[in-house]
Each structure stands twice: as structure tokens, then as C-alpha cells.
Design a protein around this motif. Structure first.
Motif, PDB file in Angstrom:
ATOM      1  N   VAL A 167      -4.370   6.790   0.069  1.00 20.08           N
ATOM      2  CA  VAL A 167      -3.783   5.669  -0.668  1.00 20.08           C
ATOM      3  C   VAL A 167      -3.692   6.084  -2.131  1.00 20.08           C
ATOM      4  N   MET A 199      -5.035   0.131  -3.290  1.00 12.40           N
ATOM      5  CA  MET A 199      -6.375   0.105  -2.688  1.00 12.40           C
ATOM      6  C   MET A 199      -6.973  -1.299  -2.771  1.00 12.40           C
ATOM      7  N   ILE A 258       0.880  -1.171   0.000  1.00 15.49           N
ATOM      8  CA  ILE A 258       0.000   0.000   0.000  1.00 15.49           C
ATOM      9  C   ILE A 258       0.916   1.219   0.000  1.00 15.49           C
ATOM     10  N   GLY A 279     -10.252   5.503   1.137  1.00 18.59           N
ATOM     11  CA  GLY A 279      -8.864   5.556   0.701  1.00 18.59           C
ATOM     12  C   GLY A 279      -8.008   6.573   1.427  1.00 18.59           C
ATOM     13  N   ILE A 326      -7.157   3.332   7.791  1.00 23.37           N
ATOM     14  CA  ILE A 326      -7.462   3.643   6.403  1.00 23.37           C
ATOM     15  C   ILE A 326      -8.962   3.437   6.223  1.00 23.37           C
ATOM     16  N   LEU A 369       1.057   5.285   0.403  1.00 27.44           N
ATOM     17  CA  LEU A 369       0.329   6.429   0.941  1.00 27.44           C
ATOM     18  C   LEU A 369       1.007   7.710   0.507  1.00 27.44           C
TER      19      LEU A 369
END
Length: 178
Positions: A140, A144, A27, A97, A116, A29
């Protein structure tokens, strides 16, 4: 005033990115230091200190959020630094997200734990639900589908905590990638 077509949006200007390498996939960010400078600095310090490495997503609620950053796979809580001031009135919303800081009922109590959002959670936007809201500090930008995989894992009760994944979802590492 004319804006250059190559100018990045406000969210992306000098926006650091952090990769969470999890047992379910990666993931990425993108953080929002212009809107939440103290929260972003706090999160990045925990990343730099390797605090998140080896922690788990310990609270997973499909249709709400996935929460991590505070517990080992054995559900032992990790020690943290002092809490930070709440930056929930920054214009960012708890939309699907986005990443926000977890806290107790005390507004200025966030330390290392984050969540999240897996759907738009308007009820967490300041001043709801308790007059203060929850501070969003990023979103994100990749992975996702990993968040969606995590939100769907079977959960149960462990060590007196509910909504804990039956099979631990490990955050193997959190690294600054930009």
C-alpha cells in the motif's frame, strides 16, 4: 559502481500501481513485478478483466489482515482462472501494508483472492507456516488509513464463514493507474 541519486529503488522500477476504490475509501497498491512476476501478472489480469469490481472484503481480522477479491456482497464465490505457482521465496515479507495472495493448504493454489497485512505477519513468510509461505507482491502506497478503517469494522458469521464484516465493505473498482 556508482548509483545515480535519481535512480528509483528496485521495488519501484516499472512498478505498476492499482487503485482499489472501496466503500471505505481508496487504497493504492504498488506492485512488485521484479520480485513476483507471475503473481503481479495474474493480479493485473484480474484487474483488467474487472473481476474485483463489485467484490467485498469477506474476511477481516483486526491484528492480522483484510482479505478480498473472491466474493460478491451476497458471499457468492466468483469463478476464477487456473491457480498460479507460489512465489513466496521472493525476498518480500508479509509486513504491515503489504499485499499477498491468499491460497489454500496447497502451495500452488492462489487464484484471485488477496490480503493486505495490517501488522507484520512474520509467521506467513516462507517457509512458514507450512513449509511454503504466502507470496507478497506489492504494498500500500496510499490509503493505509482506509485499510485501518476496514480492519476495525464489526464482523460476524455469514453463510458459514467467520470474520465477515457485518456491513459489506465493497471493492467498487480496481483500476490500473500507472
Amino acid at each position: 559502481m556508482l548509483l545515480s541519486l535519481t535512480q528509483a529503488p528496485a521495488w519501484a522500477q516499472d512498478a505498476p500501481r492499482v487503485k482499489l476504490a472501496t466503500s471505505a475509501g481508496d487504497i493504492v497498491l504498488e506492485l512488485a513485478p521484479a520480485q513476483a512476476p507471475k503473481t503481479v501478472a495474474n493480479f493485473l489480469q484480474y484487474v483488467q478483466d474487472k473481476h474485483y469490481d463489485g467484490t467485498v472484503f469477506h474476511r477481516v481480522i483486526d491484528g492480522f489482515m483484510i482479505q478480498g477479491g473472491g466474493f460478491t456482497p451476497a458471499l457468492q464465490q466468483k469463478s476464477t482462472r487456473a491457480p498460479i505457482p507460489l512465489e513466496a521465496n521472493n525476498g518480500l515479507k508479509n509486513d504491515r501494508g503489504t499485499i499477498a495472495m491468499a491460497r489454500t493448504g496447497v502451495p500452488d493454489s492462489a487464484t484471485a483472492q488477496f490480503f493486505i497485512n495490517v501488522k507484520n505477519n512474520d509467521m506467513l513468510n516462507a517457509p512458514r507456516p507450512d513449509g511454503h509461505g504466502y507470496a507478497v507482491f506489492g504494498k500500500v502506497v496510499s490509503g493505509m488509513e482506509v485499510v485501518d478503517k476496514i480492519r476495525a469494522v464489526p464482523t460476524g458469521v455469514r453463510n458459514g464463514m467467520g470474520d465477515v464484516p457485518v456491513e459489506p465493505v465493497l471493492i467498487r473498482s480496481a483500476t490500473l493507474v500507472k
